[in-house]
Design an enzyme around this catalytic site. Structure first.
Site, short mmCIF file in Angstrom:
data_model
loop_
_atom_site.label_atom_id
_atom_site.label_comp_id
_atom_site.label_asym_id
_atom_site.label_seq_id
_atom_site.Cartn_x
_atom_site.Cartn_y
_atom_site.Cartn_z
CB CYS A 2 -1.38 0.04 1.14
SG CYS A 2 -2.14 -1.14 1.12
CG HIS B 59 -3.16 3.52 1.92
ND1 HIS B 59 -3.93 3.05 0.95
CD2 HIS B 59 -2.90 2.29 2.71
CE1 HIS B 59 -4.18 1.55 0.59
NE2 HIS B 59 -4.22 1.09 2.08
CG ASN C 216 -6.55 -1.21 0.59
OD1 ASN C 216 -6.04 -0.94 -0.24
ND2 ASN C 216 -6.49 -1.70 1.71
#
Length: 328
Positions: free
Chosen positions: A115, A255, A285
């Site tokens: 990520c 993020h 996500n």
């Protein structure tokens, strides 16, 4: 000697056409829209088609970028593809993207930082440009997490989505561009968020497939506990490097892992939640692609203006973390 700055000249994103809502997941998992939304802020995610690999998502984002900001493919010097879901072990997905867009003069490589991949790639691109080594660098963050999830596990299946973003960085000598960077890793906590099998330590076998060891495994509570302080740390470090305060920042784009993490970071730092941009509700996500997708949405909503200081920040598997401060 002239000092170069790396400026973000264009951004674009792409998400697959198919949308999977929380209501859809109710049909196959012991879960509910309310349970998912309350704990994550996620209402829907986009799912790529079976014949749509990560490279295809990335190429769509690049083509949209080139339509908005024309640049000859031959003028691209480097393509970096941050991804956790490459088309194959090798060659790099960046090679496939290069061939598809005709960037025959570009060097290419993939970057694996989960990520945090977008931040690592952005900082790497900026370093190449600031050194004078390259003039135009393309960062193509692309993820097909639907291909590495256990769709019977409600603790992970509800969290992720597919998507891609493309960011063009170019050499500049003006005041805009990347002002400061930070990154870090705590490799001692790798097995709190990882895919156990599929690499050289545990190659794919019939047994690993049956045990679903080639899918995402996560200790959610531990991830949350580590994410919040690391976000604060990297944000404070990049602000110190740039000699500015949080009050100088127009917008923070983190993020998009979980809205509860974002809100917890805002509370921990005593920063108004509205200063943190979030679009996780619509995408879930998307790992390394999430910040680029969020930048595109923030620009479309008028939340980023010329000369704004924008802070990009991420935390992910590894554990890895990092931040980039940009004057837009």
């Amino acid at each position: 000697m002239e000092r170069y700055t790396a400026s973000i000249r264009a951004v674009a994103s792409y998400v697959p056409k198919r949308t999977m809502t929380n209501r859809d997941l109710e049909k196959t998992l012991d879960t509910s829209h309310e349970w998912i939304y309350e704990r994550t802020g996620i209402a829907a995610r986009h799912i790529a088609a079976e014949d749509e690999p990560a490279s295809a998502l990335g190429v769509r984002a690049v083509r949209d970028l080139m339509a908005k900001h024309p640049i000859a493919p031959e003028d691209i010097d480097l393509i970096i593809v941050p991804t956790s879901t490459p088309d194959m072990v090798f060659p790099a997905t960046a090679c496939i993207v290069q061939a598809a867009i005709g960037a025959r003069n570009a060097a290419t490589f993939d970057l694996s930082a989960a990520c945090t991949g977008y931040i690592y790639a952005l900082n790497t691109a900026a370093t190449f440009i600031e050194s004078g080594f390259y003039r135009n660098v393309l960062v193509v963050a692309t993820e097909k997490y639907s291909s590495i999830l256990d769709w019977t596990d409600r603790t992970t299946a509800v969290l992720f989505g597919d998507g891609a973003s493309a960011t063009l960085l170019t050499r500049s000598s003006d005041a805009s561009g990347i002002l400061a960077m930070d990154s870090g890793t705590d490799g001692g906590k790798c097995e709190q968020l990882y895919i156990p099998a599929g690499g050289s330590r545990s190659p794919v076998t019939k047994e690993t497939v049956e045990k679903k060891l080639s899918t995402v495994h996560m200790k959610g509570t531990e991830v949350f506990k580590n994410a919040v302080p690391r976000f604060r740390q990297t944000i404070e470090r990049v602000l110190a490097a740039a000699k500015c305060s949080i009050d100088d920042i127009a917008l923070i784009i983190p993020h998009q892992a979980n809205v509860r993490i974002i809100n917890a970071v805002a509370k921990d730092m005593k920063v108004p939640q509205e200063k943190f941009f979030s679009n996780i509700e619509h995408y879930a996500n998307t790992s390394s692609a999430s910040i680029g997708i969020a930048i595109v949405d923030a620009l479309a909503q008028g939340k980023i203006k010329k000369n704004d200081l924008v802070l990009l920040t991420a935390f992910g598997a590894g554990y890895s973390w990092g931040s980039t401060l940009v004057r837009w």
